[in-house]
Design an enzyme around this catalytic site. Structure first.
Site, short mmCIF file in Angstrom:
data_model
loop_
_atom_site.label_atom_id
_atom_site.label_comp_id
_atom_site.label_asym_id
_atom_site.label_seq_id
_atom_site.Cartn_x
_atom_site.Cartn_y
_atom_site.Cartn_z
CD1 TRP A 1 -2.43 2.07 1.52
CD2 TRP A 1 -3.24 0.60 0.07
NE1 TRP A 1 -3.61 2.57 1.02
CE2 TRP A 1 -4.12 1.70 0.12
CE3 TRP A 1 -3.55 -0.45 -0.82
CZ2 TRP A 1 -5.29 1.78 -0.65
CZ3 TRP A 1 -4.71 -0.38 -1.59
CH2 TRP A 1 -5.56 0.72 -1.49
CG ASP B 1 -2.33 13.27 -1.57
OD1 ASP B 1 -2.61 12.05 -1.63
OD2 ASP B 1 -2.43 14.03 -2.56
CD GLU C 1 -4.66 5.63 0.49
OE1 GLU C 1 -4.43 5.33 1.67
OE2 GLU C 1 -5.32 4.94 -0.26
CD GLU D 1 -13.30 5.65 -3.14
OE1 GLU D 1 -12.59 5.33 -2.18
OE2 GLU D 1 -13.11 5.21 -4.28
C1 BGC Z 1 -8.68 7.18 -0.70
C2 BGC Z 1 -8.27 7.39 0.72
C3 BGC Z 1 -9.07 6.50 1.64
C4 BGC Z 1 -9.07 5.06 1.18
C5 BGC Z 1 -10.03 4.21 1.98
C6 BGC Z 1 -8.59 5.71 -1.03
O1 BGC Z 1 -9.00 5.53 -2.37
O2 BGC Z 1 -7.82 7.89 -1.57
O3 BGC Z 1 -8.48 8.72 1.10
O4 BGC Z 1 -8.54 6.59 2.93
O5 BGC Z 1 -9.46 5.01 -0.16
O6 BGC Z 1 -11.33 4.71 1.94
#
Ligand code: BGC
Length: 378
Positions: free
Chosen positions: A118, A168, A171, A327
């Site tokens: 990750w 950030d 990620e 999301e």
């Molecule tokens: C996002 C992160 C988030 C993670 C889990 C990623 O795609 O960029 O901000 O913490 O998903 O939800």
């Protein structure tokens, strides 16, 4: 004319079902899964997502759920006390630990790093969990003493490492120092001081570092009068809405706060849907309802409740027939040619995402109070 939630049974019902969903999916040990079904997230809990989820649950009166998450954070940190001590010692000796030796951003539910690769070195969540804990303690009058040692470890980790570039919120962009990340760190350090459980030396360290981080945010962290995505960038990132709004690192009603909100509206928002940043290609770069809610919180703190309510309403339209909130939605994509590669890699994007549900709760409660989560609200 604003219509209170109690006159909006659809919103009140979605707030309640969101809190129920989060509660039903919380692991027995306290971890909140990011998404129970999405292949790349399943089995993991993030400090960032989890802290915001705990804040949403705490605001909805689900104090016990939030506290179980804070307990999980504390156990996870305490089990790494030696690692944190080594990181702090290396930083003090002028030989900072490599990124790979820094704490991960996500953990398995039993607090381990897990076997999957990750983008792990991210500092924001370590500030955010202490910020959320302090919000909770002030909201419910809880005694913070039980979390004291985990808060101290967090202060040690952040004060020794906050200047480092890291991934950030999304990620990405590990070569930069991100302004949202700094904001989360400042909020966490301020909260650690306010919680009043640190020894005098650590308290002074945390207060001094918080002031320094805030100074960097306000000077090198701005461009054209608004907060910037990273130090030296001229763009905004929608995550900045959090440090302007709900985290209150930069007051929403200040010139800097207002300019940041206005730039996120201008550059990243279409209708009530908010993109993460220009150039986002993750699943084509759709609109993230959790960001609509964070922007709504910033507007509410700046006094514009009507716009905040529009953003809440837009977020509600992303819920599926079963109440599941995603999301992101694909209504407007920044780059439609980049969807398939992600679907092929990981399947359709995360739905439900617990963080989205939590931000929806948090904004609804901000606008209409706890009434919205009561069984009798209709
Ligand atoms: C996002 C992160 C988030 C993670 C889990 C990623 O795609 O960029 O901000 O913490 O998903 O939800």
């Amino acid at each position: 004319m604003t219509v209170p939630l109690t006159a909006r049974p659809d919103i009140a019902a979605l707030v309640r079902s969101s809190a129920d969903l989060i509660e039903s999916l919380q692991d027995a040990g306290g971890a909140y899964p990011a998404s129970p079904t999405f292949s790349a997230y399943s089995g993991y809990s993030w400090f960032r997502d989890g802290a915001f989820i705990a804040d949403g649950m705490s605001s909805a009166g689900r104090a016990e759920s939030a506290e179980r998450f804070f307990d999980w954070c504390a156990r996870t940190l305490e089990s790494r006390g030696d690692e944190i001590a080594a990181i702090v010692a290396a930083a003090r000796a002028g030989e900072p630990a490599p990124d790979a030796a820094m704490l991960p951003t996500r953990f398995t539910f039993d607090g381990l790093a897990g076997d999957d690769e990750w983008w792990d070195f991210q500092l924001d969540g370590y500030g955010t969990w202490v910020w959320a804990l302090d919000e909770h303690v002030r909201r419910h009058g809880t005694d913070a003493a039980g979390w004291a040692s985990a808060i101290a470890l967090t202060v040690d980790y952040l004060t020794s490492s906050w200047r480092r570039p890291c991934f950030d919120w999304w990620e990405e962009h590990a070569d930069h120092v991100h302004v949202s990340t700094l904001g989360c760190i400042a909020a966490g350090l301020r909260a650690a001081v306010r919680l009043g459980v640190l020894d005098a030396e650590r308290e002074a360290l945390a207060a001094a570092a918080a002031a320094e981080v805030e100074a960097v945010v306000r000077t090198r962290g701005t461009a054209d009068g608004h907060l910037a995505k990273w130090l030296g960038s001229s763009a905004v990132d929608a995550s900045l809405a959090a440090i302007v709004g709900v985290m209150d690192v930069v007051p929403a009603a200040s010139d800097l706060g207002r300019a940041t909100i206005a730039t996120i509206e201008r550059d990243l928002t279409v209708d009530g849907g908010v993109h993460r940043y220009l150039g986002d290609t993750y699943f084509g770069g759709g609109q993230w309802p959790l960001l609509s809610c964070l922007l709504g919180l910033a507007h509410a703190r700046a006094g514009d409740h009507d716009r905040a309510r529009e953003l809440l309403d837009w977020a509600a339209t992303t819920a599926g027939a079963d109440g599941s909130m995603p999301e992101q939605v694909e209504r407007r994509l920044l780059d439609p040619t980049r969807v398939d590669e992600w679907v092929e890699r990981w399947g359709p994007s995360a739905d439900p995402l617990l963080w989205t549900h939590a931000m929806f709760i948090r904004l609804a409660v901000e606008l209409d109070g706890l009434e919205s989560t009561r069984e009798t609200a209709a």
